[in-house]
Design an enzyme around this catalytic site. Structure first.
Site, PDB file in Angstrom:
ATOM      1  N   LEU A   1      13.636 -41.109 -76.043  1.00  0.00           N
ATOM      2  CA  LEU A   1      14.736 -40.256 -75.563  1.00  0.00           C
ATOM      3  C   LEU A   1      15.070 -39.170 -76.573  1.00  0.00           C
ATOM      4  O   LEU A   1      16.243 -38.942 -76.915  1.00  0.00           O
ATOM      5  CB  LEU A   1      15.981 -41.098 -75.238  1.00  0.00           C
ATOM      6  CG  LEU A   1      15.807 -42.137 -74.126  1.00  0.00           C
ATOM      7  CD1 LEU A   1      17.117 -42.877 -73.894  1.00  0.00           C
ATOM      8  CD2 LEU A   1      15.332 -41.489 -72.828  1.00  0.00           C
TER       9      LEU A   1
ATOM     10  N   HIS B   1      31.761 -14.651 -82.141  1.00  0.00           N
ATOM     11  CA  HIS B   1      31.566 -14.533 -80.705  1.00  0.00           C
ATOM     12  C   HIS B   1      30.810 -13.248 -80.370  1.00  0.00           C
ATOM     13  O   HIS B   1      30.707 -12.340 -81.195  1.00  0.00           O
ATOM     14  CB  HIS B   1      32.901 -14.587 -79.981  1.00  0.00           C
ATOM     15  CG  HIS B   1      33.545 -15.941 -80.043  1.00  0.00           C
ATOM     16  ND1 HIS B   1      34.711 -16.244 -79.374  1.00  0.00           N
ATOM     17  CD2 HIS B   1      33.187 -17.080 -80.686  1.00  0.00           C
ATOM     18  CE1 HIS B   1      35.041 -17.505 -79.601  1.00  0.00           C
ATOM     19  NE2 HIS B   1      34.122 -18.031 -80.397  1.00  0.00           N
TER      20      HIS B   1
ATOM     21  N   ARG C   1      11.227 -33.202 -77.502  1.00  0.00           N
ATOM     22  CA  ARG C   1       9.965 -32.977 -78.204  1.00  0.00           C
ATOM     23  C   ARG C   1       9.255 -31.698 -77.762  1.00  0.00           C
ATOM     24  O   ARG C   1       8.085 -31.511 -78.056  1.00  0.00           O
ATOM     25  CB  ARG C   1       9.046 -34.188 -78.006  1.00  0.00           C
ATOM     26  CG  ARG C   1       9.649 -35.477 -78.559  1.00  0.00           C
ATOM     27  CD  ARG C   1       8.662 -36.612 -78.592  1.00  0.00           C
ATOM     28  NE  ARG C   1       8.309 -37.124 -77.277  1.00  0.00           N
ATOM     29  CZ  ARG C   1       9.033 -38.005 -76.599  1.00  0.00           C
ATOM     30  NH1 ARG C   1      10.185 -38.439 -77.093  1.00  0.00           N
ATOM     31  NH2 ARG C   1       8.625 -38.445 -75.424  1.00  0.00           N
TER      32      ARG C   1
ATOM     33  N   GLY D   1      18.425 -45.863 -64.975  1.00  0.00           N
ATOM     34  CA  GLY D   1      17.617 -46.162 -63.793  1.00  0.00           C
ATOM     35  C   GLY D   1      18.415 -46.035 -62.513  1.00  0.00           C
ATOM     36  O   GLY D   1      19.500 -45.445 -62.477  1.00  0.00           O
TER      37      GLY D   1
ATOM     38  N   GLU E   1      31.158 -10.482 -78.505  1.00  0.00           N
ATOM     39  CA  GLU E   1      31.707  -9.136 -78.602  1.00  0.00           C
ATOM     40  C   GLU E   1      31.951  -8.723 -80.049  1.00  0.00           C
ATOM     41  O   GLU E   1      31.802  -7.552 -80.414  1.00  0.00           O
ATOM     42  CB  GLU E   1      32.989  -9.005 -77.772  1.00  0.00           C
ATOM     43  CG  GLU E   1      34.054 -10.049 -78.050  1.00  0.00           C
ATOM     44  CD  GLU E   1      33.923 -11.297 -77.202  1.00  0.00           C
ATOM     45  OE1 GLU E   1      34.900 -11.631 -76.505  1.00  0.00           O
ATOM     46  OE2 GLU E   1      32.864 -11.944 -77.244  1.00  0.00           O
TER      47      GLU E   1
END
Length: 366
Positions: A207, A53, A210, A300, A55
């Site tokens: 999908l 992490h 790129r 859609g 810190e």
């Protein structure tokens, strides 16, 4: 003077946290800076799950200089064992003179417990400066960790008169090339892309991500297909190396088609729902259990409308192109039954606008 310095160093820590956008999920974006005698001696950010992490990275870089320093961190240090040891204990061992923490961690196993542990150890703390900055930075994490569901961003491209396609359903391309490049940049910030099967049938999209910034980035693809109409030769089936493909369907979908798709490497998930529909809340909860914390919904109109009407969407990004389509039969991105009175209209909050190429992009929150 001290608050101005705190502000500046926390801004630096937030800039570091941004470097892990798109990579750290489902963990939060966190940055840290270690200061001693008025100069930066070390810094760190959390790169991705399993890595140290922020810190801890900063304190290990500082070494013995961490003692009597000031540690700036954007999020409350954790107190539990996960993929890594508890950060609060690492901070206590380093013995900084002061710790400046921007925001509390909404994770129930951490919330206020990290602060309490550091104070019990006798460390001097300052908490809360720039906390609103963290709410925006980690909006996906906050929803995921508190509700177990991904943060949902809807994306649509429309003409100036609100159409998403011509009456023939031709929709390539409403938005400018620059906007489409931006969308690929945006995809990389998310864990998954979601579409309805009609988008696959109409556009046969890949999908995938790129944009050159996201080299090696894998992203899950989520397809809603209540009758399993997904073609077995759809181009997306050739992209399994670039991310999992989850097909959500209803109990009425044919078993034979499910078997074929499964043999091709797709994960088919049957969810309950009335009239052969798919339960969207159950779908989002399922994604949450898969540690998918953010989803970009690209269409859609049926899917976009359902998410809005069921109050499951969090944010909207609308690309408006300066062209007119017209036609009663031309679809819009928000359909459904609509409202009876204008006073019942859904109004977005926290609106921001910017321009890309010839398009105007509007971002707002539900």
């Amino acid at each position: 003077m001290k608050e101005l310095q705190d502000f500046a160093y926390l801004e630096m820590a937030y800039a570091l946290a941004e470097k892990a956008r798109g990579w750290a999920s489902p963990n939060p974006l966190v940055g840290a800076v270690c200061i001693r005698d008025g100069r930066v001696i070390s810094w760190g950010y959390h790169e991705n799950p399993g890595k140290p992490h922020a810190e801890v990275v900063a304190l290990e870089r500082a070494g013995s200089l961490a003692r009597e320093s000031t540690l700036y961190v954007t999020l409350e240090p954790c107190v539990h064992w996960g993929r890594t040891p508890p950060c609060a204990e690492a901070v206590i061992r380093a013995r900084p003179r002061r710790v400046v923490i921007s925001s509390l961690d909404p994770n129930p196993v951490v919330f206020k417990k990290g602060i309490k542990r550091l104070r019990q150890a006798g460390l001097h703390l300052s908490v809360g400066l720039l906390k609103d900055r963290n709410i925006r930075l980690n909006e996906a994490y906050v929803k995921y960790i508190t509700r177990g569901m991904p943060f949902i961003t809807l994306k649509a491209a429309v003409s100036l008169d609100g159409r998403t396609a011509a009456k023939t359903l031709d929709s390539r391309w409403i938005s400018s090339p620059q906007t489409r490049e931006y969308v690929h940049l945006l995809r990389g910030e998310h864990d998954a892309i979601m579409v309805g099967v009609n988008t696959i049938l109409r556009d046969d999209p890949l999908l995938t991500v790129r944009h050159p910034q996201w080299k090696g980035k894998k992203i899950a693809r989520v397809i809603l297909d209540s009758r399993l109409r997904l073609p077995t030769k759809a181009r997306i089936l050739s992209t399994l190396g670039q991310g999992e493909i989850y097909v959500f369907t209803s109990r009425r979908a044919p078993q034979e088609k499910e078997k074929v798709l499964a043999e091709k490497g797709l994960t088919v998930v049957r969810l309950p729902g009335g009239r052969g529909e798919i339960s969207l809340p159950d779908l989002l909860a399922w994604l949450g259990r898969k540690e998918i914390s953010s989803v970009l919904v690209e269409g859609g109109s049926l899917l976009l409308t359902a998410l809005i009407e069921k109050k499951l969407a969090d944010k909207l990004l609308l690309a408006i192109s300066p062209r007119m389509i017209g036609g009663i039969k031309a679809p819009s991105f928000l359909e459904g039954e609509g409202i009876n009175k204008l006073q019942d209209a859904l109004e977005l909050g926290r609106i921001s606008c910017f321009r890309i190429g010839r398009d105007i992009l509007v971002e707002g929150y539900f």
